[in-house]
Each structure stands twice: as C-alpha cells, then as structure tokens.
Scaffold this motif. Structure first.
Motif, PDB file in Angstrom:
ATOM      1  N   SER A  31      20.745 -83.034  -5.300  1.00 53.89           N
ATOM      2  CA  SER A  31      20.540 -81.799  -4.876  1.00 53.89           C
ATOM      3  C   SER A  31      18.914 -81.449  -4.787  1.00 53.89           C
ATOM      4  O   SER A  31      18.390 -80.577  -4.081  1.00 53.89           O
ATOM      5  N   SER A  32      18.295 -82.217  -5.506  1.00 52.88           N
ATOM      6  CA  SER A  32      16.867 -82.470  -5.908  1.00 52.88           C
ATOM      7  C   SER A  32      16.083 -82.336  -4.654  1.00 52.88           C
ATOM      8  O   SER A  32      15.012 -81.814  -4.197  1.00 52.88           O
ATOM      9  N   THR A  36      13.375 -79.666  -2.965  1.00 50.74           N
ATOM     10  CA  THR A  36      12.149 -80.101  -2.870  1.00 50.74           C
ATOM     11  C   THR A  36      11.799 -79.787  -1.490  1.00 50.74           C
ATOM     12  O   THR A  36      10.637 -78.988  -1.248  1.00 50.74           O
ATOM     13  N   VAL A  37      12.540 -79.839  -0.524  1.00 48.06           N
ATOM     14  CA  VAL A  37      12.418 -79.282   1.156  1.00 48.06           C
ATOM     15  C   VAL A  37      12.211 -77.710   0.865  1.00 48.06           C
ATOM     16  O   VAL A  37      11.164 -77.267   1.560  1.00 48.06           O
ATOM     17  N   TYR A  41       8.494 -75.604   1.642  1.00 47.77           N
ATOM     18  CA  TYR A  41       8.466 -74.778   2.613  1.00 47.77           C
ATOM     19  C   TYR A  41       7.956 -73.375   2.256  1.00 47.77           C
ATOM     20  O   TYR A  41       7.263 -72.864   2.879  1.00 47.77           O
ATOM     21  N   PHE A  42       8.563 -72.853   1.250  1.00 49.05           N
ATOM     22  CA  PHE A  42       8.215 -71.725   0.664  1.00 49.05           C
ATOM     23  C   PHE A  42       6.820 -71.606  -0.448  1.00 49.05           C
ATOM     24  O   PHE A  42       6.873 -70.587  -0.925  1.00 49.05           O
ATOM     25  N   GLU A  43       6.300 -72.691  -0.475  1.00 52.07           N
ATOM     26  CA  GLU A  43       5.043 -72.788  -1.472  1.00 52.07           C
ATOM     27  C   GLU A  43       4.412 -71.639  -1.451  1.00 52.07           C
ATOM     28  O   GLU A  43       3.944 -71.104  -2.517  1.00 52.07           O
ATOM     29  N   ASN A  44       3.733 -71.327  -0.312  1.00 54.93           N
ATOM     30  CA  ASN A  44       2.803 -70.040  -0.349  1.00 54.93           C
ATOM     31  C   ASN A  44       3.287 -68.910  -0.833  1.00 54.93           C
ATOM     32  O   ASN A  44       2.714 -67.920  -1.522  1.00 54.93           O
ATOM     33  N   THR A 191      -1.668 -80.122  -5.781  1.00 55.29           N
ATOM     34  CA  THR A 191      -0.688 -79.802  -4.758  1.00 55.29           C
ATOM     35  C   THR A 191       0.783 -79.886  -5.097  1.00 55.29           C
ATOM     36  O   THR A 191       1.190 -80.992  -6.168  1.00 55.29           O
ATOM     37  N   LEU A 192       1.596 -79.139  -4.699  1.00 53.35           N
ATOM     38  CA  LEU A 192       3.023 -79.188  -4.949  1.00 53.35           C
ATOM     39  C   LEU A 192       3.406 -80.577  -4.449  1.00 53.35           C
ATOM     40  O   LEU A 192       4.372 -81.137  -5.150  1.00 53.35           O
ATOM     41  N   ARG A 193       3.063 -81.067  -3.362  1.00 56.59           N
ATOM     42  CA  ARG A 193       3.572 -82.507  -2.799  1.00 56.59           C
ATOM     43  C   ARG A 193       3.286 -83.471  -3.533  1.00 56.59           C
ATOM     44  O   ARG A 193       4.318 -84.315  -3.828  1.00 56.59           O
TER      45      ARG A 193
END
Length: 239
Positions: A31-32, A36-37, A41-44, A191-193
């Motif tokens: 599920s991670s 993560t995806v 996508y919604f980080e901002n 960064t999140l990535r």
C-alpha cells in the motif's frame, strides 16, 4: 516421515494464522506505493493544510495503520516533513489508536481461538505465562525495533493476550525513541521525493547506526527473554 507429517498437520491447523501474519507484513509494503504516489501528487496542497485538516487526516491514518494498510515509520517521516517535531503528539495519539485497533483486530480474527489452542498444550501454557511476567520489557523491546512490522507484532501480542493497559503503555514507551528519530529525519528532508527515496539520511550520517543499534537491542533482549521462558517451561515439565 512422522516429523514432516506433524509439521504439515500443524501448518494445516494454523494456516489461517500464518496467512494473517504474512498478509499483515505485506500489506503495508504494497500500500505504501500507492500512498507515495498520492503524496507526491498532492504535496503542494498538503503544505497549505490547516491544523484541523491534519487532525482529520491523522484520525484516518490511525485506521489505515491499525488495519495494516500503512507503515507507521512512513507516517512518522511525513509528520517530520510536513509539520515538524511539534506534531509529535499527533503521531503518538495516532499510533496508540492504531495499536488499539490492531490488537482488537487480532483478537477478532484469530487471537482468541489461537490462544485457546495454545493453552491446551501445558508446555506452551507455561511458556506464555512466563512471557506475560515480562510483559513490560517484552513489549517495549519489540516496539523499539524499527524493522519489526507493526501489524504483525499486534497479532502476536493479541495471541499472547497481554492486558490492554500494559500493551498500550509499553507500546508508547517502546515506539517513542524510534518515532522521534523518524520524525527528526523527516524535518531534515529537502523535498518529499528525496525523503521517500531515502536520500536525505545522508544529512544524518548516524541514521543507519541508530537503526542497527535499536535492532540489535531488540534481537538480544527479546531473544534472552524467550530463552529464559523456554527454560522455565522445560524445567516445569521435568518436575
């Protein structure tokens, strides 16, 4: 042949329990990827969220972690990245709710029946009783490890039937050091990535050493308690 036959019979008897343990270990990992995806996508948008929005998210995350759908360490990393160390209480409460859900889920699915079956064997009964006497130390040591799957340990603890109060307080004390460590790593991410790809741990060169140290403490501590409990069970059998 009798040896292999007994193993096969035991596997048949506890096939459901074994399957649950495997599923509990695999679900958070699988599920991670999807989580993560979504995060990337919604980080901002997440960076602009209010406290109340985060509070609702943590309540939802508690359910996900309790039902083995999200790794607890991943959520601790995200807590550090998005909210910082100040959000540690949110993570702690979320963790305790998830532990409570996971423990009761284990009882509901298999824990009661498996516990009853185990108690039918006198030697196993004595072994579990000896472990219960060390419940505080055992729970704290198991929760201290950053590598033992959260959902799997919930199932194991529900099978042994530790008292709920002992289980929750021991879980809190054991998880706090590694959770604070994970949150701190999250605060260091650029960064999140890079955080999700584990690239930011280079800014904290002792991170691998801490993980290894916590794991060693858990392995030796739990191993010693298990050996002592087995010794007690064997000695009682010979009386």
């Amino acid at each position: 042949m009798p040896f292999f036959k007994s193993i096969f019979q035991a596997f048949q008897k506890y096939a459901r329990s074994i399957g649950m343990v495997i599923l509990s270990a695999m679900l958070p990992i699988l599920s991670s990827t999807g989580i993560t995806v979504l995060l990337l996508y919604f980080e901002n948008e997440l960076l602009l969220w209010s406290f109340w929005q985060w509070l609702l998210l943590y309540l939802g995350v508690s359910l996900l972690m309790g039902f083995a759908l999200m790794p607890t360490t991943l959520m601790a990393f995200l807590t550090g990245y998005f909210l910082g160390l100040e959000a540690t209480p949110l993570m702690v409460v979320s963790y305790l709710i998830a532990a409570y859900i996971g423990y009761n889920l284990g009882l509901f699915l298999e824990g009661k029946n498996l516990h009853k079956n185990l108690l039918e064997k006198p030697k196993v009964h004595r072994f579990l009783s000896s472990l219960k006497e060390k419940s505080w130390r055992l729970i704290i040591l198991v929760r201290l490890s950053p590598v033992l799957p959260f959902a799997v340990t919930n199932l194991v603890f529900s099978t042994i039937r530790f008292p709920m109060k002992t289980f929750l307080i021991g879980s809190l004390l054991g998880m706090l050091p590694r959770t604070l460590f994970a949150i701190y790593i999250g605060t260091k991410a650029k960064t999140l990535r890079s955080l999700l790809e584990n690239k930011d741990t280079v800014d904290f060169p002792y991170s691998e050493i801490i993980v290894i140290l916590l794991t060693i403490i858990t392995v030796f501590g739990v191993g010693r308690m298990v050996r002592n409990s087995l010794k007690v069970a064997n000695e009682s059998e010979n009386l």
